[in-house]
Design a protein around this motif. Structure first.
Motif, PDB file in Angstrom:
ATOM      1  N   GLN A 133       1.014   9.628  -9.439  1.00  0.00           N
ATOM      2  CA  GLN A 133       1.704  10.916  -9.617  1.00  0.00           C
ATOM      3  C   GLN A 133       2.531  10.898 -10.894  1.00  0.00           C
ATOM      4  OE1 GLN A 133       3.328  10.764  -5.516  1.00  0.00           O
ATOM      5  NE2 GLN A 133       2.837  12.936  -5.422  1.00  0.00           N
ATOM      6  N   ILE A 191      -6.721   9.768  -3.004  1.00  0.00           N
ATOM      7  CA  ILE A 191      -7.112   8.712  -3.953  1.00  0.00           C
ATOM      8  C   ILE A 191      -8.564   8.329  -3.705  1.00  0.00           C
ATOM      9  CG2 ILE A 191      -6.625   6.328  -4.689  1.00  0.00           C
ATOM     10  CD1 ILE A 191      -3.683   6.911  -4.147  1.00  0.00           C
ATOM     11  N   GLU A 233       0.617   2.862  -5.070  1.00  0.00           N
ATOM     12  CA  GLU A 233      -0.322   3.411  -6.052  1.00  0.00           C
ATOM     13  C   GLU A 233      -0.205   4.933  -6.145  1.00  0.00           C
ATOM     14  OE1 GLU A 233      -0.911   2.419  -3.098  1.00  0.00           O
ATOM     15  OE2 GLU A 233      -2.880   2.902  -2.282  1.00  0.00           O
ATOM     16  N   LEU A 234       0.093   5.582  -5.026  1.00  0.00           N
ATOM     17  CA  LEU A 234       0.195   7.041  -5.053  1.00  0.00           C
ATOM     18  C   LEU A 234       1.329   7.482  -5.991  1.00  0.00           C
ATOM     19  CD1 LEU A 234      -0.530   9.877  -3.980  1.00  0.00           C
ATOM     20  CD2 LEU A 234       1.116   9.480  -2.124  1.00  0.00           C
ATOM     21  N   TRP A 294       0.525  15.456  -3.920  1.00  0.00           N
ATOM     22  CA  TRP A 294      -0.597  14.560  -3.644  1.00  0.00           C
ATOM     23  C   TRP A 294      -0.280  13.682  -2.435  1.00  0.00           C
ATOM     24  CZ3 TRP A 294      -2.121  12.052  -9.035  1.00  0.00           C
ATOM     25  CH2 TRP A 294      -2.651  13.054  -9.846  1.00  0.00           C
ATOM     26  N   ASN A 295      -1.353  13.267  -1.724  1.00  0.00           N
ATOM     27  CA  ASN A 295      -1.170  12.264  -0.677  1.00  0.00           C
ATOM     28  C   ASN A 295      -2.242  11.178  -0.834  1.00  0.00           C
ATOM     29  OD1 ASN A 295      -3.579  13.038   0.847  1.00  0.00           O
ATOM     30  ND2 ASN A 295      -2.436  14.936   1.176  1.00  0.00           N
ATOM     31  N   ARG A 296      -2.065  10.104  -0.094  1.00  0.00           N
ATOM     32  CA  ARG A 296      -2.926   8.924  -0.294  1.00  0.00           C
ATOM     33  C   ARG A 296      -4.392   9.202  -0.027  1.00  0.00           C
ATOM     34  NH1 ARG A 296      -1.747   3.523   2.327  1.00  0.00           N
ATOM     35  NH2 ARG A 296      -3.209   2.700   0.805  1.00  0.00           N
ATOM     36  N   SER A 297      -4.683  10.156   0.871  1.00  0.00           N
ATOM     37  CA  SER A 297      -6.090  10.413   1.196  1.00  0.00           C
ATOM     38  C   SER A 297      -6.834  11.025   0.002  1.00  0.00           C
ATOM     39  CB  SER A 297      -6.178  11.337   2.418  1.00  0.00           C
ATOM     40  OG  SER A 297      -5.729  12.615   2.044  1.00  0.00           O
ATOM     41  N   ALA A 322       0.865  -1.185   0.000  1.00  0.00           N
ATOM     42  CA  ALA A 322       0.000   0.000   0.000  1.00  0.00           C
ATOM     43  C   ALA A 322       0.898   1.229   0.000  1.00  0.00           C
ATOM     44  CB  ALA A 322      -0.873  -0.009   1.244  1.00  0.00           C
ATOM     45  N   GLY A 323       0.589   2.179  -0.805  1.00  0.00           N
ATOM     46  CA  GLY A 323       1.418   3.372  -0.913  1.00  0.00           C
ATOM     47  C   GLY A 323       2.015   3.470  -2.307  1.00  0.00           C
TER      48      GLY A 323
END
Ligand code: A2P
Length: 317
Positions: A268, A301, A263-264, A296-299, A260-261
């Motif tokens: 980008q 998405i 994908e960000l 961008w941050n994960r929140s 997890a992570g």
């Protein structure tokens, strides 16, 4: 850069929950071998399970997972809970008849953060300790969203993996290449060290044999030839000459499987390298968010940054 309109994606229909955890099937271990280099920092095993005579035979597909019920009880005396493991086998199974399925298991070895005592993951170490001939309880299959499309030839593929996230792609890539699929297929595999690459020799062989299969590795703690340390998403930039034509061809599907992570970073990089209708094939991004992609941050998405039905994600902590 704009590209032709993307065709609709229809995913392969698969069955689920043929066996429930409360009424599992019995499978027999027929193979357990290391799938990392001998000097790897982590230990991963490729484990094959014979499910012949059960209703799982011929009904498990790449991108699905199976449930495993480890023997024994936990600290409170209750039976261990079910754990899900991604299938690594192709649709035809390891045996060509759908009777032998496989999975890729990393031994979880850590320290308790408070006591600094050795902590061993229950299911992963139990599975990796199993010997040929041992019988285990399995349920499933699970999952229907992270699978190949029905019309495999209508698409090109960019597969991103970190660690054991490689498992489903082993099966998918065997499925595609053995069916003489002429699509472009890129696999981008990330691991900390070269020795930790899973199924590395197998993918090297496939890349030699099939000119439409491109195998790119991203080593995060060592140099990568002419490049310094790389994460999978960095390959989009440094290998743009190979990957951009696939992504801009109007047929590409993007699959992301692993930590997890990841994908960000991939989103980008896609937003930085693609634009207009090409980017929109994969991501719908709020105009405001487009102004500063690097922040961008994960929140964001699924809110300001929304993957389209051409992006498939299976990520875990
Ligand atoms: P690192 O741990 O060096 O930061 P494994 O599951 O075998 O540990 O491999 C996971 C790989 O994914 C490692 O190379 C790890 O790098 C890398 N990784 C960690 N975080 C991210 C991220 N946010 N995006 C892409 N790759 C990542």
């Amino acid at each position: 850069m704009s590209s032709p309109a993307a065709p609709e994606v229809q995913m392969r229909p698969v069955e689920m929950h043929i066996y429930r955890p409360t009424d599992p099937a019995w499978a027999t271990v027929v193979k357990s071998e290391l799938c990392t280099g001998k000097k790897a920092a982590g230990i991963c095993r490729h484990i094959e399970l014979d499910v012949s005579g059960t209703n799982l035979a011929g009904r498990c597909f790449p991108g699905q997972s199976i449930g495993v019920l480890p023997d024994g009880v936990d600290g409170t005396g209750r039976p261990h809970k079910l754990r899900l493991y991604s299938l690594a086998s192709p649709s035809r199974g390891e045996d060509g008849k759908g009777n032998v399925i496989s999975t890729t298991v990393k031994r979880m070895i850590d320290e308790h953060w408070e006591t600094h005592r050795l902590f061993l993951g229950v299911a992963s170490n139990w599975l990796c300790d199993l010997q040929v001939g041992d019988r285990i309880r399995v349920s499933g299959p699970n999952g229907k969203k992270f699978v190949l499309p029905v019309n495999t030839n209508a698409h090109d593929y960019v597969f991103f993996a970190t660690g054991t996230g490689i498992a489903p792609y082993r099966g998918m890539i065997i499925d595609l290449l053995e069916a003489n699929c002429s699509s472009q297929i890129a696999l981008i595999m990330g691991s900390p060290y070269q020795t930790d690459l899973l199924y590395h020799d197998f993918f090297l062989r496939m890349a030699q044999q099939y000119p439409n299969f491109h195998y790119l590795t991203a080593i995060s703690r060592e140099r990568n030839g002419e490049f310094d340390r790389l994460y999978v998403q960095d390959r989009l930039r440094v290998d743009a000459d190979r990957l951009l034509p696939i992504l801009t061809g109007g047929r590409a599907l993007v699959y992301i499987c692993g930590l997890a992570g990841m994908e960000l970073g991939i989103f980008q990089e896609l937003a930085l390298m693609l634009n207009g209708s090409t980017l929109e094939q994969f991501l719908k991004v709020d105009p405001e968010a487009m102004r500063d992609v690097r922040r961008w941050n994960r929140s964001m998405i699924h809110k300001q940054v929304r993957p389209t039905p051409r992006v498939f994600m299976e990520v875990y902590a």
